[in-house]
Design an enzyme around this catalytic site. Structure first.
Site, short mmCIF file in Angstrom:
data_model
loop_
_atom_site.label_atom_id
_atom_site.label_comp_id
_atom_site.label_asym_id
_atom_site.label_seq_id
_atom_site.Cartn_x
_atom_site.Cartn_y
_atom_site.Cartn_z
N GLN A 21 0.83 -1.19 0.00
CA GLN A 21 0.00 0.00 0.00
C GLN A 21 0.87 1.25 0.00
O GLN A 21 1.89 1.32 0.67
CB GLN A 21 -0.89 -0.01 1.24
CG GLN A 21 -1.86 1.14 1.35
CD GLN A 21 -2.73 1.01 2.58
OE1 GLN A 21 -2.82 -0.06 3.17
NE2 GLN A 21 -3.37 2.09 2.97
N LEU A 102 1.32 -5.61 2.31
CA LEU A 102 0.23 -6.12 1.48
C LEU A 102 0.76 -6.97 0.32
O LEU A 102 0.16 -7.98 -0.07
CB LEU A 102 -0.58 -4.95 0.93
CG LEU A 102 -1.40 -5.24 -0.33
CD1 LEU A 102 -2.64 -6.02 0.04
CD2 LEU A 102 -1.72 -3.98 -1.10
N ARG A 126 -8.91 -8.22 4.79
CA ARG A 126 -7.83 -7.54 5.51
C ARG A 126 -7.98 -6.03 5.41
O ARG A 126 -7.86 -5.30 6.40
CB ARG A 126 -6.49 -7.99 4.91
CG ARG A 126 -5.24 -7.38 5.55
CD ARG A 126 -4.02 -7.90 4.78
NE ARG A 126 -2.73 -7.55 5.40
CZ ARG A 126 -2.02 -6.48 5.10
NH1 ARG A 126 -2.48 -5.62 4.19
NH2 ARG A 126 -0.85 -6.26 5.68
N HIS A 210 1.39 -2.45 11.04
CA HIS A 210 2.49 -3.25 11.57
C HIS A 210 2.88 -2.84 12.99
O HIS A 210 4.06 -2.84 13.35
CB HIS A 210 3.69 -3.21 10.62
CG HIS A 210 3.34 -3.65 9.24
ND1 HIS A 210 2.99 -4.95 8.95
CD2 HIS A 210 3.23 -2.95 8.08
CE1 HIS A 210 2.70 -5.05 7.66
NE2 HIS A 210 2.83 -3.85 7.12
N GLN A 259 2.09 -10.81 10.61
CA GLN A 259 2.52 -9.68 9.79
C GLN A 259 1.67 -8.44 10.03
O GLN A 259 2.15 -7.32 9.93
CB GLN A 259 2.47 -10.07 8.31
CG GLN A 259 3.08 -9.04 7.38
CD GLN A 259 2.17 -8.71 6.22
OE1 GLN A 259 1.02 -8.36 6.42
NE2 GLN A 259 2.70 -8.82 5.02
#
Length: 312
Positions: A21, A102, A126, A210, A259
């Site tokens: 992204q 991503l 997601r 993250h 992740q």
């Protein structure tokens, strides 16, 4: 037409890289609209519930900046780039794949671990989960440039010791680290970074990806991960969270879940691809040239090429 791979030889062993992204831009699907690979757009649209053609061809930057829109559009554009690359250059020797954040989902589809439909559905779920969290608990991210990971981590730990919600999110290159957390913490970190003689740039995102801020999205993602089939796959994939080589199978459920809240170890990933899997060149597949730049900064002597579509 698509730009050909330059500077390669018959002996080159490529690692294919897929962006995350942030590389989205209006009209990014246009170069592939009239190619045989465009049928992938309808497949991803059906699986994800998004009008992906609209996002790839007509959406403006504001629309594409939404987390869920950005993720499904970049995922699909990357698959289009991969599909056309394999169609036009079937003899190019690809030995492994990896994706940044991503982009790991694009890599899993390219490796044959996920089907296009399962990958599209997972990315849709997601993206929706992360967008919901960002609305409920807005965050921010910033790139710190000029210092090594240890120096930036020390600055982050210093801020955390004073109560700030701040973490290292991505280790992108030897001299670029992304930090993330609350908006106030990321803003305040700019002073620490400047005092240390480093450069600082806030990224155009509204989420602290993250980091533990994404834990609330984890339950939804884990439910989705349990419903798809992670197959054996045909290529090794180096995972973001541990920079280790993995093949297919159910282990990817845990890796993908980790992740979401864990650091992207991109520098380590590139070294593993080159040193452990013997990749002698890198190919950046998808919109933009971000991963090409990061690869050149990390492994400057290894050829790195962007698969940039030529304009019609």
């Amino acid at each position: 037409m698509v730009a050909q791979v330059h500077g390669s030889t018959a002996e080159s062993r490529y690692a294919a890289l897929f962006p995350g992204q942030g590389v989205q831009r209006p009209g990014m699907g246009e170069p592939w609209r009239d190619t045989p690979s465009w049928e992938l757009v309808e497949s991803v649209s059906r699986a994800s519930g998004f009008d992906v053609a609209e996002l790839l061809l007509s959406a403006d930057q504001e629309t594409l900046s939404r987390t869920d829109h950005a993720q499904i559009s970049v995922f699909t554009a990357s698959l289009l780039a991969w599909s056309e690359f394999r169609r036009l250059d079937p003899e190019t020797h690809v030995v492994a794949v990896a994706g940044h954040s991503l982009g790991e989902y694009s890599a899993l589809v390219a490796a044959g671990v996920l089907s296009v439909a399962d990958g599209g559905w997972l990315v849709g779920e997601r993206g929706r989960a992360m967008a919901a969290v960002a609305r409920q608990r807005p965050g921010a991210m910033a790139a710190v440039m000029g210092g090594g990971i240890d120096q930036v981590a020390e600055l982050v730990e210093s801020a955390r010791a004073e109560g700030a919600d701040l973490w290292v999110a991505n280790h992108n290159s030897p001299r670029q680290t992304v930090i993330a957390g609350s908006r106030s913490a990321v803003e305040s970190a700019g002073v620490r970074v400047a005092d240390a003689g480093l450069r600082y740039s806030v990224l155009p995102v509204g989420a602290a990806c993250h980091t533990p801020y994404m834990e609330a999205a984890g339950a939804a993602l884990r439910r989705a991960l349990e419903l798809v089939d992670f197959r054996a796959g045909a290529l090794p994939v180096v995972a973001n969270v541990d920079a280790a080589v993995h093949y297919g199978g159910s282990r990817w459920r845990e890796l993908c879940a980790r992740q979401l809240v864990g650091r992207v170890r991109w520098v380590d990933t590139l070294h593993v691809l080159h040193e452990d899997l013997d990749a002698t060149a890198f190919l950046d597949l998808g919109p933009g040239t971000t991963l090409t730049a990061l690869t050149k900064r990390t492994l400057p002597t290894v050829p790195s090429t962007s698969r940039v579509p030529a304009p019609h």
